[in-house]
Scaffold this motif. Structure first.
Motif, PDB file in Angstrom:
ATOM      1  N   HIS A  51      -5.143 -50.365  33.368  1.00 25.98           N
ATOM      2  CA  HIS A  51      -5.137 -51.827  33.530  1.00 25.98           C
ATOM      3  C   HIS A  51      -3.707 -52.348  33.637  1.00 25.98           C
ATOM      4  O   HIS A  51      -3.395 -53.189  34.489  1.00 25.98           O
ATOM      5  CB  HIS A  51      -5.839 -52.504  32.346  1.00 25.98           C
ATOM      6  N   MET A  52      -2.833 -51.880  32.734  1.00 23.37           N
ATOM      7  CA  MET A  52      -1.453 -52.375  32.705  1.00 23.37           C
ATOM      8  C   MET A  52      -0.672 -51.924  33.947  1.00 23.37           C
ATOM      9  O   MET A  52       0.178 -52.663  34.454  1.00 23.37           O
ATOM     10  CB  MET A  52      -0.756 -51.902  31.437  1.00 23.37           C
ATOM     11  N   THR A  53      -0.945 -50.716  34.418  1.00 16.92           N
ATOM     12  CA  THR A  53      -0.297 -50.249  35.647  1.00 16.92           C
ATOM     13  C   THR A  53      -0.711 -51.113  36.831  1.00 16.92           C
ATOM     14  O   THR A  53       0.132 -51.538  37.646  1.00 16.92           O
ATOM     15  CB  THR A  53      -0.668 -48.782  35.919  1.00 16.92           C
ATOM     16  N   PHE A  54      -1.992 -51.393  36.925  1.00 14.33           N
ATOM     17  CA  PHE A  54      -2.511 -52.232  38.004  1.00 14.33           C
ATOM     18  C   PHE A  54      -1.919 -53.640  37.919  1.00 14.33           C
ATOM     19  O   PHE A  54      -1.446 -54.197  38.933  1.00 14.33           O
ATOM     20  CB  PHE A  54      -4.036 -52.290  37.912  1.00 14.33           C
ATOM     21  N   CYS A  55      -1.929 -54.225  36.717  1.00 15.85           N
ATOM     22  CA  CYS A  55      -1.424 -55.590  36.542  1.00 15.85           C
ATOM     23  C   CYS A  55       0.082 -55.668  36.791  1.00 15.85           C
ATOM     24  O   CYS A  55       0.586 -56.641  37.368  1.00 15.85           O
ATOM     25  CB  CYS A  55      -1.749 -56.092  35.134  1.00 15.85           C
ATOM     26  N   SER A  56       0.836 -54.640  36.362  1.00 19.00           N
ATOM     27  CA  SER A  56       2.284 -54.618  36.612  1.00 19.00           C
ATOM     28  C   SER A  56       2.574 -54.577  38.108  1.00 19.00           C
ATOM     29  O   SER A  56       3.490 -55.261  38.601  1.00 19.00           O
ATOM     30  CB  SER A  56       2.916 -53.401  35.928  1.00 19.00           C
ATOM     31  N   THR A  57       1.790 -53.800  38.828  1.00 23.51           N
ATOM     32  CA  THR A  57       1.974 -53.698  40.286  1.00 23.51           C
ATOM     33  C   THR A  57       1.675 -55.030  40.968  1.00 23.51           C
ATOM     34  O   THR A  57       2.446 -55.484  41.832  1.00 23.51           O
ATOM     35  CB  THR A  57       1.048 -52.606  40.861  1.00 23.51           C
ATOM     36  N   ILE A  58       0.578 -55.674  40.567  1.00 22.78           N
ATOM     37  CA  ILE A  58       0.228 -56.985  41.133  1.00 22.78           C
ATOM     38  C   ILE A  58       1.323 -58.001  40.829  1.00 22.78           C
ATOM     39  O   ILE A  58       1.743 -58.779  41.706  1.00 22.78           O
ATOM     40  CB  ILE A  58      -1.115 -57.469  40.576  1.00 22.78           C
ATOM     41  N   GLY A  59       1.807 -58.003  39.591  1.00 25.39           N
ATOM     42  CA  GLY A  59       2.863 -58.940  39.215  1.00 25.39           C
ATOM     43  C   GLY A  59       4.138 -58.722  40.005  1.00 25.39           C
ATOM     44  O   GLY A  59       4.775 -59.681  40.463  1.00 25.39           O
ATOM     45  N   PHE A  60       4.523 -57.454  40.201  1.00 30.48           N
ATOM     46  CA  PHE A  60       5.738 -57.145  40.955  1.00 30.48           C
ATOM     47  C   PHE A  60       5.608 -57.595  42.408  1.00 30.48           C
ATOM     48  O   PHE A  60       6.531 -58.195  42.978  1.00 30.48           O
ATOM     49  CB  PHE A  60       6.015 -55.641  40.892  1.00 30.48           C
ATOM     50  N   CYS A  62       3.632 -59.931  43.673  1.00 24.04           N
ATOM     51  CA  CYS A  62       3.551 -61.392  43.796  1.00 24.04           C
ATOM     52  C   CYS A  62       4.902 -62.065  43.567  1.00 24.04           C
ATOM     53  O   CYS A  62       5.213 -63.078  44.210  1.00 24.04           O
ATOM     54  CB  CYS A  62       2.523 -61.937  42.811  1.00 24.04           C
ATOM     55  N   ILE A  63       5.719 -61.522  42.669  1.00 24.82           N
ATOM     56  CA  ILE A  63       6.968 -62.194  42.311  1.00 24.82           C
ATOM     57  C   ILE A  63       8.153 -61.665  43.104  1.00 24.82           C
ATOM     58  O   ILE A  63       8.970 -62.435  43.612  1.00 24.82           O
ATOM     59  CB  ILE A  63       7.222 -62.063  40.795  1.00 24.82           C
ATOM     60  N   ARG A  64       8.263 -60.342  43.251  1.00 23.77           N
ATOM     61  CA  ARG A  64       9.439 -59.783  43.904  1.00 23.77           C
ATOM     62  C   ARG A  64       9.274 -59.595  45.404  1.00 23.77           C
ATOM     63  O   ARG A  64      10.251 -59.692  46.155  1.00 23.77           O
ATOM     64  CB  ARG A  64       9.774 -58.422  43.273  1.00 23.77           C
ATOM     65  N   VAL A  65       8.057 -59.335  45.869  1.00 26.64           N
ATOM     66  CA  VAL A  65       7.837 -59.089  47.297  1.00 26.64           C
ATOM     67  C   VAL A  65       7.388 -60.365  48.012  1.00 26.64           C
ATOM     68  O   VAL A  65       8.041 -60.830  48.950  1.00 26.64           O
ATOM     69  CB  VAL A  65       6.797 -57.960  47.505  1.00 26.64           C
ATOM     70  N   LEU A 196       1.897 -61.103  33.928  1.00 18.78           N
ATOM     71  CA  LEU A 196       1.668 -59.757  34.436  1.00 18.78           C
ATOM     72  C   LEU A 196       2.990 -59.044  34.721  1.00 18.78           C
ATOM     73  O   LEU A 196       3.160 -57.861  34.405  1.00 18.78           O
ATOM     74  CB  LEU A 196       0.826 -59.805  35.712  1.00 18.78           C
ATOM     75  N   TYR A 197       3.915 -59.777  35.293  1.00 19.27           N
ATOM     76  CA  TYR A 197       5.198 -59.193  35.698  1.00 19.27           C
ATOM     77  C   TYR A 197       6.042 -58.770  34.495  1.00 19.27           C
ATOM     78  O   TYR A 197       6.683 -57.706  34.517  1.00 19.27           O
ATOM     79  CB  TYR A 197       5.961 -60.209  36.553  1.00 19.27           C
ATOM     80  N   TYR A 198       6.037 -59.588  33.442  1.00 17.06           N
ATOM     81  CA  TYR A 198       6.902 -59.309  32.288  1.00 17.06           C
ATOM     82  C   TYR A 198       6.202 -58.524  31.184  1.00 17.06           C
ATOM     83  O   TYR A 198       6.736 -57.548  30.652  1.00 17.06           O
ATOM     84  CB  TYR A 198       7.432 -60.623  31.704  1.00 17.06           C
TER      85      TYR A 198
END
Length: 341
Positions: A51-60, A62-65, A196-198
């Motif tokens: 879950h955390m891997t998926f959410c970290s990827t989504i956050g990255f 949405c915010i960085r890309v 999600l990102y942090y």
């Protein structure tokens, strides 16, 4: 008529967000229970890490890309001091609460969650964000008594699962209190994508050591059969729950979420009984009625406190205006008297 139409539209919108959150939350809980207890994947830490891997990827993304939301541009020092403690507590809470599904029924777990207001209040008093009040403490004891009665009436009570669930609730209460201290008080409130990102990467790092110590050997020695579509659907459901929580609180209030949560818990007891055939005794329901009474009183006290604060805010500008007017009149009277002299 226009006013009535606007009120009706606002009410319908609020109920829509409530129903959305309740539906997604119930789906995620039942999905996790099935995945951990019935599908042959008894690895709660691995599931939480996914879950955390998926959410970290989504956050990255949405915010960085895509740059849909701005980041807070935290320094490494700020991240370690403000986010990591929250992430570690979140990791412990998710790990233990998911582990409890291996031993306890969904209905009983929902009953124990009635303790959350009391635990958050106790953590707030301990860390200085809440003031101790005898009435609030007595109400929390009422909720605790209800949970004890629920445990006495539980047909398939496993003490290991109960201990995991109670410790998970304590970690979650501490996390919510630390969010208020380390983030909100510093003006670092986060929307779901920022969270999600942090927080998700910090939670993922917090889960790494428990996974190595508890699950890694069994997981890699006898790897479970993993169906990617099932796990992607599970992760998407968890992500949708984050958005649903944000929409509900943003469009209504946290108090609305607390009240809707009681209804959601009763629905989960019903679904758990019919889907997983989890026995629910009369003593269970009697104890949970005590819990609901305590939670209802808690919500009423919170509502009264919010009204009192709102009333004080409306009175303060009027009092300041009266004081300024009195000062101005006093100055004018003094000038008039001086001119006469």
């Amino acid at each position: 008529m226009a006013v009535d139409g606007a009120v009706l539209q606002a009410v319908l919108k609020a109920y829509t967000f409530v129903l959305l959150w309740m539906s997604v939350s119930i789906s995620v809980i039942l999905f996790n229970k099935w995945l951990l207890a019935y599908s042959g994947f008894p690895f709660p830490i691995a599931l939480t890490m996914w879950h955390m891997t998926f959410c970290s990827t989504i956050g990255f993304i949405c915010i960085r890309v895509l740059k849909l939301v701005k980041s807070h541009n935290m320094s490494p020092k700020d991240y370690l001091q403000r986010v990591m403690p929250i992430g570690i507590l979140y990791a412990a809470s998710l790990w233990l609460s998911n582990s409890a599904y291996l031993y306890l029924s969904v209905s009983f777990i929902q009953m124990t969650k009635s303790l959350m207001p009391g635990l958050v209040y106790a953590c707030g008093v301990a860390l200085g964000t809440e003031q101790y009040q005898w009435s609030s403490a007595a109400n929390m004891l009422l909720i605790a008594f209800g949970v004890v009665v629920c445990a006495l009436g539980e047909a398939n009570l496993v003490m290991k699962g109960l201990a995991q669930q109670l410790i998970a609730l304590l970690f979650e209460a501490a996390r919510l209190t630390l969010v208020q201290i380390l983030m909100n008080s510093k003006g670092l409130a986060m929307n779901p994508l920022q969270s999600l990102y942090y927080v998700s990467p910090a939670c993922l790092m917090g889960l790494a050591l428990p996974f190595v110590l508890v699950e890694a050997q069994t997981f890699f020695t006898n790897p479970p059969v993993i169906y990617p579509s099932v796990f992607i659907a599970n992760a998407l459901a968890a992500f949708a729950l984050n958005l649903a929580v944000f929409l509900l609180i943003g469009k209504t209030s946290a108090l609305t979420m607390n009240i809707a949560g009681v209804i959601k818990d009763w629905m989960l007891i019903f679904f758990s009984f019919y889907l997983f055939h989890a026995p629910v005794t009369r003593l269970n329901l009697f104890g949970y009625a005590f819990c609901c009474t305590g939670v209802g009183i808690y919500n009423y006290q919170k509502l009264q406190l919010l009204r009192k604060k709102a009333l004080q805010k409306t009175k303060e500008p009027a009092a300041m205006a009266d004081q300024e007017a009195a000062t101005t009149n006093g100055n004018q009277n003094g000038k008039t008297q001086a001119s006469k002299d």
